[in-house]
Write a protein that holds these residues in place. Sequence first.
Motif, PDB file in Angstrom:
ATOM      1  N   ALA A   9     115.843 124.614  44.315  1.00  0.00           N
ATOM      2  CA  ALA A   9     115.490 126.024  44.149  1.00  0.00           C
ATOM      3  C   ALA A   9     114.124 126.163  43.482  1.00  0.00           C
ATOM      4  O   ALA A   9     113.317 127.017  43.860  1.00  0.00           O
ATOM      5  N   ALA A  10     113.836 125.311  42.483  1.00  0.00           N
ATOM      6  CA  ALA A  10     112.521 125.334  41.840  1.00  0.00           C
ATOM      7  C   ALA A  10     111.433 124.972  42.841  1.00  0.00           C
ATOM      8  O   ALA A  10     110.357 125.586  42.860  1.00  0.00           O
ATOM      9  N   LEU A  11     111.694 123.990  43.689  1.00  0.00           N
ATOM     10  CA  LEU A  11     110.722 123.593  44.712  1.00  0.00           C
ATOM     11  C   LEU A  11     110.413 124.732  45.673  1.00  0.00           C
ATOM     12  O   LEU A  11     109.302 124.827  46.203  1.00  0.00           O
ATOM     13  N   ALA A  48     113.453 125.504  36.551  1.00  0.00           N
ATOM     14  CA  ALA A  48     114.584 124.618  36.285  1.00  0.00           C
ATOM     15  C   ALA A  48     114.297 123.800  35.034  1.00  0.00           C
ATOM     16  O   ALA A  48     113.148 123.435  34.767  1.00  0.00           O
ATOM     17  N   LEU A  49     115.335 123.535  34.257  1.00  0.00           N
ATOM     18  CA  LEU A  49     115.206 122.613  33.124  1.00  0.00           C
ATOM     19  C   LEU A  49     115.639 121.252  33.639  1.00  0.00           C
ATOM     20  O   LEU A  49     116.825 120.979  33.788  1.00  0.00           O
ATOM     21  N   ALA A  50     114.655 120.397  33.905  1.00  0.00           N
ATOM     22  CA  ALA A  50     114.919 119.150  34.625  1.00  0.00           C
ATOM     23  C   ALA A  50     115.014 117.965  33.685  1.00  0.00           C
ATOM     24  O   ALA A  50     114.367 117.925  32.628  1.00  0.00           O
ATOM     25  N   THR A 100     112.859 133.841  36.572  1.00  0.00           N
ATOM     26  CA  THR A 100     114.261 133.485  36.781  1.00  0.00           C
ATOM     27  C   THR A 100     114.477 132.071  36.255  1.00  0.00           C
ATOM     28  O   THR A 100     113.754 131.143  36.629  1.00  0.00           O
ATOM     29  N   LEU A 101     115.462 131.908  35.397  1.00  0.00           N
ATOM     30  CA  LEU A 101     115.778 130.597  34.838  1.00  0.00           C
ATOM     31  C   LEU A 101     116.997 130.035  35.573  1.00  0.00           C
ATOM     32  O   LEU A 101     118.029 130.715  35.706  1.00  0.00           O
ATOM     33  N   LEU A 110     123.581 127.596  39.308  1.00  0.00           N
ATOM     34  CA  LEU A 110     123.736 126.756  40.494  1.00  0.00           C
ATOM     35  C   LEU A 110     124.748 125.647  40.216  1.00  0.00           C
ATOM     36  O   LEU A 110     124.999 125.287  39.060  1.00  0.00           O
ATOM     37  N   GLU A 111     125.288 125.102  41.294  1.00  0.00           N
ATOM     38  CA  GLU A 111     126.385 124.147  41.172  1.00  0.00           C
ATOM     39  C   GLU A 111     125.948 122.806  40.601  1.00  0.00           C
ATOM     40  O   GLU A 111     126.695 122.168  39.861  1.00  0.00           O
ATOM     41  N   SER A 112     124.743 122.349  40.927  1.00  0.00           N
ATOM     42  CA  SER A 112     124.316 121.010  40.521  1.00  0.00           C
ATOM     43  C   SER A 112     122.839 120.988  40.187  1.00  0.00           C
ATOM     44  O   SER A 112     122.085 121.901  40.555  1.00  0.00           O
ATOM     45  N   SER A 113     122.425 119.923  39.500  1.00  0.00           N
ATOM     46  CA  SER A 113     121.006 119.753  39.187  1.00  0.00           C
ATOM     47  C   SER A 113     120.186 119.636  40.464  1.00  0.00           C
ATOM     48  O   SER A 113     119.056 120.139  40.539  1.00  0.00           O
TER      49      SER A 113
END
Length: 299
Positions: A225-227, A233-235, A185-186, A216-219
Amino acid sequence: MRDLPSLNALLAFESVARTGSVRAAADHLSVTSGAVSRQIRQLEEHFGIPLFQRYGRGLMLTHAGSAYFQQISTHFEGLRQAGQILHRSAGRAVIRLHSFTTFATRWLIPRLTAFQLAHPAIDVRLTTASDWDDAADFDAAIRLGSGEWPQMHATPLVENTLVPVFRPAPGRKTRLDPENLAQHTLLRVRGRPDDWRLWGDAFGIETRRLTNWRELESSALAYQAALEGQGVALAQRVLVEKELAEGTLIALDDYRLDCGSLTYYLVWNRSSLKQTNLRLLEAWLTERETSDFQPGNPA
């Protein structure tokens, strides 16, 4: 158009209307009752209409007086509040700083805390928002862009590097390969819709063919979510340094995309009267080493 009445007359009227008493108004204004009465008569002569109705030793607002009091009382209350703010801020310079929420919570606030301790005479008042608002009122702001804004002084704060990050888990390979992204899931951020495409173009990956997306609404939400193991997530790497150091997130560091001049800037209007203190803040944010702000290190 008639001139405004005298300020003393307005002060007397507002005070009598608010307290309901000439004597109380006189005590509040540190003048005599006779002086207050003369100011009221002067105001009534100015408008050519009675503002109070006398009964016995008291006064009652007329209909016109009541309407006028309702109109001006909010302005007097605003003046009182402004004075209270000045008293609370006496001897302190104020910088109103506006920032993106995720950048503020993950990078800016620890540095501001240390800045306030080092410069107690400067009061930095931070406001945040998930999206940029051109109508935002500020002395300085954190903006994401190429550094070119008309009439604005802009200084880059961080290196903006995009990198996929995910939570390590039993049975998952430590190194995630770009080729098997379709199996994951990206996590896509609504306010940054082009990040994954730009990253994919840089490494020859056709992200438009990937179908397993979660928006998702924000970074900040994407990183959380990645945690929690909900996806990749592309961080912006600088915003997840703590998690990478702790090992709670793993980055695909062989596939880092340096966005060059597209990064976060501290900006302010070139004509700002607060430039001396703004340059102190700029120097603090650009010259302090990251290690100064790690947990356990004195700032």
